[in-house]
Write a protein that holds these residues in place. Structure first.
Motif, PDB file in Angstrom:
ATOM      1  N   ASP A   3       0.828  -1.350  -0.149  1.00  0.00           N
ATOM      2  CA  ASP A   3      -0.073  -0.064   0.027  1.00  0.00           C
ATOM      3  C   ASP A   3       0.798   1.128   0.032  1.00  0.00           C
ATOM      4  O   ASP A   3       0.368   2.587  -0.466  1.00  0.00           O
ATOM      5  CB  ASP A   3      -0.918   0.245   1.230  1.00  0.00           C
ATOM      6  CG  ASP A   3      -2.017  -1.119   1.086  1.00  0.00           C
ATOM      7  OD1 ASP A   3      -2.420  -1.532  -0.138  1.00  0.00           O
ATOM      8  OD2 ASP A   3      -2.437  -1.609   2.234  1.00  0.00           O
ATOM      9  N   GLU A   4       2.124   1.263   0.350  1.00  0.00           N
ATOM     10  CA  GLU A   4       2.916   2.282   0.533  1.00  0.00           C
ATOM     11  C   GLU A   4       3.257   2.629  -1.062  1.00  0.00           C
ATOM     12  O   GLU A   4       4.299   1.912  -1.685  1.00  0.00           O
ATOM     13  CB  GLU A   4       4.173   2.119   1.385  1.00  0.00           C
ATOM     14  CG  GLU A   4       3.827   1.729   2.766  1.00  0.00           C
ATOM     15  CD  GLU A   4       3.386   0.145   3.022  1.00  0.00           C
ATOM     16  OE1 GLU A   4       3.403  -0.380   2.047  1.00  0.00           O
ATOM     17  OE2 GLU A   4       2.878   0.119   4.276  1.00  0.00           O
ATOM     18  N   GLU A  58       5.076   5.599  -3.242  1.00  0.00           N
ATOM     19  CA  GLU A  58       5.996   6.856  -3.214  1.00  0.00           C
ATOM     20  C   GLU A  58       5.287   7.803  -4.084  1.00  0.00           C
ATOM     21  O   GLU A  58       4.880   7.626  -5.431  1.00  0.00           O
ATOM     22  CB  GLU A  58       7.567   6.666  -3.601  1.00  0.00           C
ATOM     23  CG  GLU A  58       7.954   5.527  -2.870  1.00  0.00           C
ATOM     24  CD  GLU A  58       9.422   5.331  -3.123  1.00  0.00           C
ATOM     25  OE1 GLU A  58      10.110   6.067  -3.708  1.00  0.00           O
ATOM     26  OE2 GLU A  58       9.940   4.190  -3.023  1.00  0.00           O
TER      27      GLU A  58
END
Length: 393
Positions: free
Chosen positions: A130-131, A133
């Motif tokens: 889910d992270e 950038e």
């Protein structure tokens, strides 16, 4: 005379003869002509040829002709049947009946990712982290095998092929005077209904091969680049899923302002804004802010009198570059002063506009702090809704 005969007795009386009997009619016997009747002439009949024995080849040929005729009749009859059924189904069935063997949507259970700043939405596999950038000019989506999908965009009215040609010209000397990339294969087409160009490229400076998809959605050009975990994208999770990801691409149209909120400002002007934008009025200044990536875009509207109020430079710190750019205010295109760079690659713009019909030289001053010049699209969409509350004062 017979000597034994008696002599005639003349004394015997002779009786008178009896009266004659009536004559009986004799039946008429047809007279047959001794000459036979003439027969009618008969046309001579042609001689009947003796029966001949048929060749087996003739039977084969006749059989083939019969078979071909039968097949042709069946073909045209079947086509007529199909056309009749098609016309009947179009008349009686207003909707298409889904095929029972339809392939299920591979992205049905994928998770959605939406970027209002970049103006698009896509879906990605549910197992990916889910992270994500995000920066002012780049989005990087990571897969579980350490490969990446990098997304960038630029506002441009150029044709897609012209834009790519410009980028190739820049890349021709980008690696210490040498080409930074090599184009291996190019394929034009459409992605999610938008014009796109797919290329296989060798990034010489980075030392790997990749797939890059360029997509034009209205006045924006998006670039989707596969960054492999090794020297090639082949077999990576991003490479295996990129086609399905791109089918979910949706362009978020900030150009549709019909459902935007309306702000009636105390400084006698009006603007519209999306629900994600915050608007407030403090100390004679109206502040319009929204989030761009992980930073905030700020727009400040003020009403001033240039006779008594000095216009301070919006530059914070040391400003080494200034130039004029164009922005949209209402229905007009105005020139703005850009001071670049400011802090952390932010850009600051200063815009002035005189109130119509005024004699006091009153202006609206707009200071805009924005992360990048190429991201003026969102700012311009808000400024394009600007109208003065009063035509004359």
């Amino acid at each position: 005379m017979d000597p034994n005969a008696s002599p005639i007795d003349t004394s015997v009386s002779v009786e008178p003869p009896a009266p004659p009997s009536p004559i009986q009619p004799v039946p008429e016997i047809p007279i047959q002509s001794p000459i036979p009747p003439q027969e009618q002439p008969v046309a001579p009949q042609p001689p009947v040829p003796p029966p001949t024995k048929k060749s087996p080849l003739v039977g084969i040929i006749l059989g083939l002709f019969f078979l071909i005729a039968l097949l042709a009749a069946g073909y045209f009859g079947y086509n007529y049947y199909l056309e009749s059924n098609k016309a009947s189904s179009q008349t009686t069935l207003p909707t298409t009946v889904p095929s029972p063997t339809a392939v299920p949507n591979p992205t049905a259970n994928w998770k959605s990712y939406k970027s209002e700043d970049f103006g698009f939405e896509i879906k990605i596999p549910p197992s990916w982290p889910d992270e994500i950038e995000e920066s002012s000019d780049l989005i990087r989506i990571k897969a579980t095998d350490e490969s990446y999908l990098e997304i960038s965009y630029i506002q441009s009215d150029l044709e897609l092929s012209d834009y790519i040609a410009e980028k190739d010209a820049e890349a021709a000397t980008a690696w210490e005077g040498q080409p930074s990339k090599e184009v291996i294969k190019t394929q034009e087409g459409q992605t999610a209904g938008y014009e796109s160009i797919r290329r296989e490229e060798r990034w010489l400076a980075a030392g790997f091969s990749t797939t890059v998809i360029y997509l034009k959605a209205e006045d924006k050009i998006y670039t989707f680049s596969i960054i492999p975990a090794s020297e090639t994208t082949a077999g990576s999770e991003v490479s295996s899923n990129i086609d399905n990801i791109l089918t979910t691409f949706k362009f978020l149209k900030w150009s549709d302002t019909s459902k935007w909120k309306t702000w009636n400002d105390p400084n006698e002007f009006q603007i519209k804004y999306p629900s994600s934008v915050k608007v407030g009025h403090v100390n004679q200044t109206t502040n319009v802010t929204f989030t761009y990536g992980n930073r905030e875009v700020a727009m400040a509207f003020s009403k001033i009198d240039i006779k008594t109020t000095a216009i301070d430079s919006p530059c914070i710190g040391t400003c080494t570059q200034q130039k004029q750019i164009e922005v949209t205010l209402g229905t007009e295109t105005l020139t703005a002063t850009q001071i670049s760079p400011n802090n952390d690659n932010d850009f600051t713009f200063q815009i002035k506009k005189q109130y119509p019909g005024t004699t006091q030289k009153e202006y609206v001053l707009i200071n805009v702090t924005y992360p990048s010049e190429v991201r003026l699209y969102e700012v311009n969409r808000i400024l394009s809704t600007f109208t003065f509350s009063e035509e004359d004062k």
